[in-house]
Design an enzyme around this catalytic site. Structure first.
Site, PDB file in Angstrom:
ATOM      1  N   GLU B  60      37.094  39.394  50.108  1.00 53.51           N
ATOM      2  CA  GLU B  60      36.275  38.608  50.160  1.00 53.51           C
ATOM      3  C   GLU B  60      35.422  38.820  51.246  1.00 53.51           C
ATOM      4  O   GLU B  60      34.451  38.367  52.384  1.00 53.51           O
ATOM      5  CB  GLU B  60      36.891  37.502  49.928  1.00 53.51           C
ATOM      6  CG  GLU B  60      37.213  37.502  48.291  1.00 53.51           C
ATOM      7  CD  GLU B  60      38.156  37.787  48.103  1.00 53.51           C
ATOM      8  OE1 GLU B  60      39.080  38.056  48.977  1.00 53.51           O
ATOM      9  OE2 GLU B  60      38.597  37.895  46.986  1.00 53.51           O
ATOM     10  N   HIS B 130      40.125  27.614  40.345  1.00 56.12           N
ATOM     11  CA  HIS B 130      39.128  28.846  39.535  1.00 56.12           C
ATOM     12  C   HIS B 130      38.403  27.254  39.578  1.00 56.12           C
ATOM     13  O   HIS B 130      37.470  27.194  37.965  1.00 56.12           O
ATOM     14  CB  HIS B 130      39.449  28.961  38.171  1.00 56.12           C
ATOM     15  CG  HIS B 130      40.105  30.630  38.679  1.00 56.12           C
ATOM     16  ND1 HIS B 130      41.120  30.750  38.423  1.00 56.12           N
ATOM     17  CD2 HIS B 130      39.162  31.535  38.321  1.00 56.12           C
ATOM     18  CE1 HIS B 130      41.661  31.820  38.601  1.00 56.12           C
ATOM     19  NE2 HIS B 130      40.313  32.235  38.391  1.00 56.12           N
TER      20      HIS B 130
END
Lengths: 351, 325
Positions: B60, B130
């Site tokens: 990321e 999430h």
């Protein structure tokens, strides 16, 4: 010297074949870096340069050599110890010093200071004080170069400490997958602030071997010897420019002064005076001068002329920096956003 | 016009942006052939090729670092972070590099062409990693815009505006509504303004402010309060940074009351910033304290998701408390 990619051939251009003028230009570049840094150290206690400053004294060879091997359209990113890299990439000495003084005429209009040099005109896309942060940015720059299909490369300057940051592996991995024209130049000066390499990385494991394991074309060499540094870097740059592989070089060197600031710090106990003196014996500039004297490329008069030219240039640049104005206060919010963006903070602060 | 859900609207916007400008690139984890875990990038690689649309390694901070480098050289990267919760490894690049380049280069260049897309928010039983809503972390960072759409029409117009804006934009997509929110979307190219809130429904007694997936929550609460005779003015903030203080303050000057709802935890959430500004600018107009209905100050839970969420019932109760202060 180690070359982990046997299929790669040594560059045809050897240092020994280079002419005297070239060899003197490398010396001048090294002296320029040394003299600029020493002048900063001398003037730093005056308190006019107010930003943390990391000097490259003792590490002049690698930037001076690579500076002669890059073109204007090549790009470079660097670290907190960026002065030498900036100057070697063709940076403007006046703009650099003015930046360190926090002046409007600085290369970043005084917004950054010593550790945060940026100069788009010479392809110096930024140094940063967050160790490792410019590594993925440099890889992104190399991706943009590859997509444009030119032979330009990006040099990512980093130190031995940055190898410990996860982002080095992450970015190198991607550069290998995409075969990007990026050259990682690791100046291993044995110390990260006060921590020697031996307490940070396992003894016996070489940084250049880590790079090689990731898949980078990797070499190491003595970063205080001009001819060897030249050989290693020319090979790496050839491989890089031809698009064969992302490349890595580990060049061994030593920082003479404290991590941050103008002083020597051999007395505080994290390294020894004896170690420093041993490295000082291997002063890259003295070693190179001796070689040039022996080859009759340099003599005392030529050296004096060179030093006098540099003294004049450096004094003029300091004069420029010290007499330049500070950025006006009304520009404090500019340029956070592109023009036209309403900044609520400013409104609130202005009541 | 065509019926689209948010994913289709995002995908449609990306197709238009890539056709319109060959410098637009899309990359991130799994965005290529399969179009990402939510299929938001479907068919882009097939149409625009692997140079412009590609999968990255699991990296990321690299995705944003690479994007910073590309953007600084003139590309227009639309980088995807697969879930908002995964943005934290990239936090350093976004905060220290993306947001600062224009300022710290003294205006020499910026990475203003960069757009970071990421799905955010809970309500899908995703658990800790999430489900989060990290907008406030980035709102504390001058130099980056934050945009959150509430439905397909908004998603397409705001995403096209974000990609073309000359500032880096964090575009947060409400994943709970990805397929649940369906609406009419023009097939042609259009943009909606960044930094502008939208008054979705006018009212006179209280201003209800939210963004993204919480818009349907405050709308539902407003319907309940309407039966009790409370007239709510409903506003979608749309841009978290820069945020449209003028529209909110004009509304509060009229209604005298403000309730802010967001899914992120209460403490340090963006509602706090809105409340601070509104009390400063509208102090004499306020009839009651500014109410905040937000996520709990806990890690995002699985079993306690229902308790965590600032739902329509909590919002309705807060409306009534505010009305009867």
């Amino acid at each position: 010297m180690k070359n982990s990619s046997p299929e790669t051939q040594e560059s045809a251009v050897t240092f020994e074949n280079m002419n005297g003028a070239y060899k003197l230009s490398v010396l001048k570049s090294m002296l320029r870096i040394r003299m600029v840094e020493e002048e900063i150290a001398k003037r730093y206690p005056q308190g006019k340069m107010r930003c943390p400053t990391h000097l490259s004294v003792g590490q002049e060879c690698v930037p001076a050599v690579i500076g002669t091997l890059l073109s204007e359209s090549d790009l470079a990113v660097s670290t907190h110890r960026a002065h030498a890299h900036y100057l070697a990439k063709g940076g403007d000495l006046k703009a650099m010093l003015a930046e360190i003084y926090g002046k409007q005429s600085g290369c970043c209009k005084g917004r950054g200071g010593s550790m945060h040099l940026i100069d788009e005109k010479v392809g110096f896309k930024g140094s940063t004080a967050i160790v490792g942060n410019t590594i993925p940015i440099g890889v992104g720059l190399a991706l943009s170069q590859k997509l444009r299909g030119k032979n330009d490369i990006t040099v990512v300057f980093l130190g031995d400490g940055a190898i410990e940051e996860g982002v080095f592996y992450e970015a190198a991995n991607f550069a290998v997958v995409k075969k990007l024209p990026v050259l990682f130049v690791c100046e291993n000066n044995l110390y990260s602030v006060y921590s020697p390499l031996k307490v940070r990385q396992p003894q016996g494991r070489k940084i250049c071997d880590i790079a090689s394991t990731i898949g980078l074309h990797s070499q190491e060499g003595d970063g205080n010897i001009v001819a060897e540094t030249h050989r290693v870097l020319t090979t790496a740059i050839d491989v890089c420019r031809q698009g064969q592989s992302a490349t890595f070089v580990e060049l061994h060197t030593y920082r003479w002064r404290e991590h941050c600031g103008p002083h020597y710090d051999n007395d505080i106990g994290y390294r020894s005076e004896a170690e420093f003196l041993a490295w000082k014996e291997r002063d890259p500039i003295e070693l190179y001068k001796t070689q040039l004297y022996k080859a009759k490329i340099l003599d005392a008069e030529k050296l004096q002329v060179m030093i006098r030219q540099l003294e004049t240039e450096i004094q003029d640049a300091f004069q420029f920096a010290e007499t330049s104005p500070y950025p006006p206060s009304e520009q404090a919010y500019s340029p956070v956003f592109a023009q036209g963006v309403n900044i609520n903070i400013a409104e609130v602060a202005n009541g | 016009m065509a019926k689209m859900n948010i994913l289709q609207a995002v995908n449609n916007a990306l197709h238009i942006a890539m056709e319109d400008n060959e410098k637009v690139m899309v990359f991130g984890e799994d965005v290529g052939h399969f179009g990402g875990v939510f299929r938001a990038t479907s068919n882009l690689q097939e149409k625009f090729g692997r140079d412009r649309v590609f999968n990255t390694p699991l990296v990321e901070q690299g995705i944003i670092g690479f994007a910073n480098g590309l953007a600084s050289q003139g590309s227009v990267p639309v980088a995807e972070i697969q879930f908002g919760d995964y943005i934290f490894p990239a936090f350093d690049q976004i905060v220290n590099e993306t947001a600062k380049f224009r300022y710290r280069s003294g205006g020499q260049f910026s990475v203003g062409s960069l757009t970071i897309r990421t799905p955010y928010g809970g309500g899908i039983a995703g658990g800790h990693y999430h489900s989060q809503s990290p907008e406030a972390f980035f709102a504390h960072c001058p130099g980056i815009k934050i945009v959150i759409p509430r439905n397909p029409y908004q998603a397409k117009g705001l995403l096209l505006a974000s990609i073309r804006d000359d500032n880096p934009v964090l575009f947060m997509e409400p994943k709970r509504l990805y397929r649940a929110s369906v609406g009419e979307v023009p097939e042609e190219d259009y943009q909606l303004p960044l930094g502008k809130a939208e008054v979705v429904k006018e009212g006179s007694d209280i201003t209800l402010l939210a963004w993204g997936a919480q818009m349907e929550i405050i709308e539902k609460a407003a319907e309940m309060a309407e039966k009790d005779g409370v007239s709510s003015e409903i506003i979608d903030l749309r841009s978290i940074q820069p945020w449209d203080a003028d529209t909110i303050c004009q509304s509060v000057e009229k209604t005298g009351r403000l309730l802010i709802n967001h899914e992120a935890p209460l403490t340090g959430g963006f509602a706090a910033e809105v409340a601070a500004t509104v009390q400063e600018r509208c102090f004499l107009n306020l009839e009651s304290p500014i109410a905040r209905v937000c996520g709990l100050d806990t890690p995002y839970p699985l079993a306690h998701e229902k308790e965590y969420m600032p739902d329509h019932l909590k919002t309705y109760e807060a409306i009534m408390r505010t009305m009867h202060f």
